[in-house]
Design an enzyme around this catalytic site. Sequence first.
Site, short mmCIF file in Angstrom:
data_model
loop_
_atom_site.label_atom_id
_atom_site.label_comp_id
_atom_site.label_asym_id
_atom_site.label_seq_id
_atom_site.Cartn_x
_atom_site.Cartn_y
_atom_site.Cartn_z
N ASP A 96 -1.37 6.05 -5.39
CA ASP A 96 -2.28 7.33 -6.00
C ASP A 96 -1.69 8.33 -7.01
O ASP A 96 -0.91 8.72 -6.17
CB ASP A 96 -2.42 7.65 -4.72
N GLU A 102 1.41 -0.61 -4.52
CA GLU A 102 -0.41 0.59 -4.98
C GLU A 102 0.10 2.18 -4.60
O GLU A 102 1.20 2.78 -4.14
CB GLU A 102 -1.52 0.46 -4.16
N GLU A 133 -3.90 3.78 -8.80
CA GLU A 133 -5.96 4.56 -7.69
C GLU A 133 -5.34 6.18 -8.12
O GLU A 133 -4.78 7.33 -8.31
CB GLU A 133 -5.54 5.14 -6.20
N HIS A 172 0.86 -1.47 -0.06
CA HIS A 172 0.09 -0.04 0.00
C HIS A 172 0.90 1.14 0.19
O HIS A 172 1.86 1.13 1.78
CB HIS A 172 -0.71 0.15 1.49
N HIS A 199 -0.95 11.24 -2.26
CA HIS A 199 -2.39 9.93 -1.70
C HIS A 199 -3.18 12.05 -1.28
O HIS A 199 -4.05 12.07 -1.72
CB HIS A 199 -2.02 9.03 0.27
#
Length: 290
Positions: A69, A67, A150, A40, A82
Amino acid sequence: MHARAVAAMTTALLGTAAFLLPSSEVRADATGTPPTVLAHRGASAYAPENTLAAVDKAAELGIKWVENDVQRTKDGELVVIHDDNLRRTTDVEEVFPGRAPWKVKDFTAAEIARLDAGSWFGPAYAGARVPTLERYMDRVERHRQRLLLEIKNPGLYPGIERQTLKVLGNEGWLDRSHLGRLIVQSFSADSVRTVHDLKPAVKTGFLGTPAVADLPGLAGFTDQINPSYGSISTGYVAAVHAFTGPHGKPLEVFTWTVDDAANARRVAGYGVDGIITNKPDVVRDAVRGR
């Protein structure tokens, strides 16, 4: 609707199946393998989130999936961060004291490149930077990793879906060999739908825990339903798996954010396909994953 979907929906709506498995049981998926483990924001328990150092740490731990952002600067550059605000993970208040509220969209890429994105985490990471999406992709490629990307706050950045896909294409990530290493997700169903419409070959994920009744519509453009781990049960996961996504395969479930062995084993017992975690080594060991 298929009979298996009806049965799964009934189980999920009853809401009792979550408590039928011991918390220590780990269930493999249909292929006989434990859930995929995803780092993450990189291995963010061990290095500052969404930095190249966090990607490197995930690689050092042997984790194949990371992962991240993506948001957009004032001058249209995509950066990996993020929050829509720079305060928590950089020294923006010191470098630009008169620029409150310090939103990503109010700073140019050159200004953001001046910020220290590592000292807040620890002195060993002083001088780490907020990477551009291009630099981040280069590092992921260097490690031969896979990426769950994301799109954050798409309402703040009109057209970010097309722009993200353009960067991915320019970096070589939309060819056949890379498509199996890429998933694009968002909390916005409209954003996920836009990605699917623009590039149907790209695998997509919808973040959240939608009602079972909403799954048929979502299955038209998303390959995954990715909920928080506290919101799911065995029945809910089965309900998701009962639907076929746009690429002709059952919808998958990647759940977040699990950082301890007990909860990792619990959600693995529900039959999830992936676990997103800040501590990928802990989760991997708990579920006997890869």
